[in-house]
Design an enzyme around this catalytic site. Structure first.
Site, PDB file in Angstrom:
ATOM      1  N   SER A  10       0.854  -1.195   0.000  1.00 38.37           N
ATOM      2  CA  SER A  10       0.000   0.000   0.000  1.00 38.37           C
ATOM      3  C   SER A  10       0.884   1.237   0.000  1.00 38.37           C
ATOM      4  O   SER A  10       1.617   1.494   0.958  1.00 38.37           O
ATOM      5  CB  SER A  10      -0.897   0.022   1.234  1.00 38.37           C
ATOM      6  OG  SER A  10      -1.425   1.336   1.377  1.00 38.37           O
ATOM      7  N   HIS A  35      -1.110  -1.343  -4.469  1.00 36.11           N
ATOM      8  CA  HIS A  35      -2.367  -1.024  -3.772  1.00 36.11           C
ATOM      9  C   HIS A  35      -2.443   0.472  -3.493  1.00 36.11           C
ATOM     10  O   HIS A  35      -1.555   1.051  -2.870  1.00 36.11           O
ATOM     11  CB  HIS A  35      -2.448  -1.821  -2.465  1.00 36.11           C
ATOM     12  CG  HIS A  35      -3.765  -1.723  -1.753  1.00 36.11           C
ATOM     13  ND1 HIS A  35      -4.866  -2.479  -2.091  1.00 36.11           N
ATOM     14  CD2 HIS A  35      -4.156  -0.938  -0.724  1.00 36.11           C
ATOM     15  CE1 HIS A  35      -5.877  -2.175  -1.297  1.00 36.11           C
ATOM     16  NE2 HIS A  35      -5.471  -1.231  -0.454  1.00 36.11           N
ATOM     17  N   ASP A  37      -4.727   3.496  -1.963  1.00 29.03           N
ATOM     18  CA  ASP A  37      -5.827   3.801  -1.048  1.00 29.03           C
ATOM     19  C   ASP A  37      -6.352   5.206  -1.293  1.00 29.03           C
ATOM     20  O   ASP A  37      -5.674   6.190  -1.010  1.00 29.03           O
ATOM     21  CB  ASP A  37      -5.336   3.684   0.398  1.00 29.03           C
ATOM     22  CG  ASP A  37      -5.108   2.235   0.804  1.00 29.03           C
ATOM     23  OD1 ASP A  37      -6.058   1.447   0.699  1.00 29.03           O
ATOM     24  OD2 ASP A  37      -3.981   1.900   1.207  1.00 29.03           O
ATOM     25  N   MET A  39      -8.984   8.033  -0.338  1.00 30.53           N
ATOM     26  CA  MET A  39      -9.825   8.429   0.807  1.00 30.53           C
ATOM     27  C   MET A  39     -10.346   9.842   0.608  1.00 30.53           C
ATOM     28  O   MET A  39      -9.632  10.706   0.083  1.00 30.53           O
ATOM     29  CB  MET A  39      -8.996   8.368   2.095  1.00 30.53           C
ATOM     30  CG  MET A  39      -8.344   7.017   2.327  1.00 30.53           C
ATOM     31  SD  MET A  39      -7.493   6.966   3.908  1.00 30.53           S
ATOM     32  CE  MET A  39      -6.743   5.339   3.808  1.00 30.53           C
ATOM     33  N   HIS A  68      -8.270   0.967  -4.183  1.00 26.80           N
ATOM     34  CA  HIS A  68      -9.222   0.745  -3.095  1.00 26.80           C
ATOM     35  C   HIS A  68      -9.916   2.063  -2.796  1.00 26.80           C
ATOM     36  O   HIS A  68      -9.307   2.974  -2.221  1.00 26.80           O
ATOM     37  CB  HIS A  68      -8.420   0.222  -1.877  1.00 26.80           C
ATOM     38  CG  HIS A  68      -9.229  -0.011  -0.654  1.00 26.80           C
ATOM     39  ND1 HIS A  68      -8.648  -0.259   0.577  1.00 26.80           N
ATOM     40  CD2 HIS A  68     -10.576  -0.033  -0.440  1.00 26.80           C
ATOM     41  CE1 HIS A  68      -9.595  -0.425   1.480  1.00 26.80           C
ATOM     42  NE2 HIS A  68     -10.771  -0.282   0.891  1.00 26.80           N
ATOM     43  N   MET A  70     -12.232   4.375  -0.901  1.00 26.19           N
ATOM     44  CA  MET A  70     -12.930   4.632   0.364  1.00 26.19           C
ATOM     45  C   MET A  70     -13.569   6.003   0.242  1.00 26.19           C
ATOM     46  O   MET A  70     -13.172   6.968   0.907  1.00 26.19           O
ATOM     47  CB  MET A  70     -11.916   4.559   1.522  1.00 26.19           C
ATOM     48  CG  MET A  70     -11.425   3.138   1.786  1.00 26.19           C
ATOM     49  SD  MET A  70      -9.879   3.058   2.705  1.00 26.19           S
ATOM     50  CE  MET A  70      -8.722   3.135   1.340  1.00 26.19           C
ATOM     51  N   MET A 139     -11.331  -6.420   5.208  1.00 26.52           N
ATOM     52  CA  MET A 139     -10.594  -5.423   5.997  1.00 26.52           C
ATOM     53  C   MET A 139     -10.328  -5.978   7.389  1.00 26.52           C
ATOM     54  O   MET A 139     -11.260  -6.384   8.095  1.00 26.52           O
ATOM     55  CB  MET A 139     -11.410  -4.129   6.128  1.00 26.52           C
ATOM     56  CG  MET A 139     -11.643  -3.350   4.843  1.00 26.52           C
ATOM     57  SD  MET A 139     -10.152  -2.785   4.013  1.00 26.52           S
ATOM     58  CE  MET A 139      -9.349  -1.807   5.284  1.00 26.52           C
ATOM     59  N   ASP A 176      -6.497  -6.713   4.169  1.00 32.17           N
ATOM     60  CA  ASP A 176      -5.905  -5.374   4.251  1.00 32.17           C
ATOM     61  C   ASP A 176      -6.005  -4.834   5.675  1.00 32.17           C
ATOM     62  O   ASP A 176      -7.109  -4.668   6.199  1.00 32.17           O
ATOM     63  CB  ASP A 176      -6.684  -4.464   3.274  1.00 32.17           C
ATOM     64  CG  ASP A 176      -6.141  -3.050   3.152  1.00 32.17           C
ATOM     65  OD1 ASP A 176      -5.133  -2.724   3.794  1.00 32.17           O
ATOM     66  OD2 ASP A 176      -6.750  -2.273   2.384  1.00 32.17           O
TER      67      ASP A 176
END
Ligand code: DX5
Ligand code: ZN
Length: 218
Positions: A10, A35, A37, A39, A68, A70, A139, A176
């Protein structure tokens, strides 16, 4: 059954001042997926990066970009992440009421679709979408931050593994949050085949990326 374990570092734990170099370095060190992330400060209490940043670093690696999301709402942004170079796009069912439609939309853009399951989210969210997912993300922390402690959810991972095996399809089971060489053993035993790791890959610096990734494969 033994299956190859893939490692998805990540980049949340990387040095953002040289993001492209960091991605090239983890690629060279043996990462299987990159990966990413995303957000939004609303779905989760933290902000990271969006499609323009992903587009900028797309050239740093040919490995699959495992994005990913979010963010909520998520539907208005799927096309932009697809265009920026995502290969796998993972969403949370809580990001909107119509996750079946969202997964269909990701597939329709020629991308692999993933569904992420938070620690308190029941695996029943998978009941009617197994034919639409290429990856299921369990998760093992509440999403929002790197460096949190692993929440032991081996039974849940095993439940998802059984659901995948029942399909006969090659769906990735990704885990994760709080993955270290120690917790990796537990999640692999429970049936995971893709491990996301931020802190444990990046904490000892670039000279250790290869050994840190290797240590997670068990
Ligand atoms: C958390 C993110 C994770 C995070 C993992 O919301 O989804 O991917 O970067 O970080 P570590 O491996 O440090 O727990
Ligand atoms: Zn993640």
């Amino acid at each position: 059954m033994t299956r190859p374990v893939r490692i998805a570092p990540s980049i949340l734990s990387s040095d953002f001042s040289k993001l492209g170099e960091e991605i090239s370095a983890i690629d060279a060190a043996g990462a299987d997926y990159i990966h990413i992330d995303v957000m939004d400060g609303h779905f989760v209490p933290n902000l990271t990066f969006g499609p323009p940043v992903i587009k900028c670093v797309r050239g740093a690696s040919k490995k699959p970009f495992d994005v990913h999301l979010m963010i909520s709402p998520v539907d208005p942004f799927i096309q932009a992440f697809a265009d920026a170079g995502a290969d796998i796009i993972t969403i949370h069912p809580e990001a909107g009421p119509h996750w079946h439609r969202t997964l269909q939309a990701i597939r329709s853009m020629g991308k692999k679709a993933g569904l992420a399951i938070n620690p308190a989210t029941p695996t029943e969210v998978l009941d009617h979408v197994m034919d639409l997912v290429d990856l299921i993300l369990v998760m093992t922390v509440n999403p929002g931050f790197g460096g949190q402690a692993y929440i032991p959810l081996a039974d849940k991972i095993a439940d998802v593994r059984a659901r995948i095996d029942a399909t006969g399809r090659d769906i990735d089971l990704e885990v994760d949050g709080g993955i270290t060489p120690e917790t990796a053993k537990e999640v692999i035993k429970a049936g995971a085949n893709v491990l996301v790791a931020g802190t444990s890959v990046f904490k000892n610096g670039p000279s250790a990326y290869a050994s840190s990734i290797k240590a997670l494969r068990g």
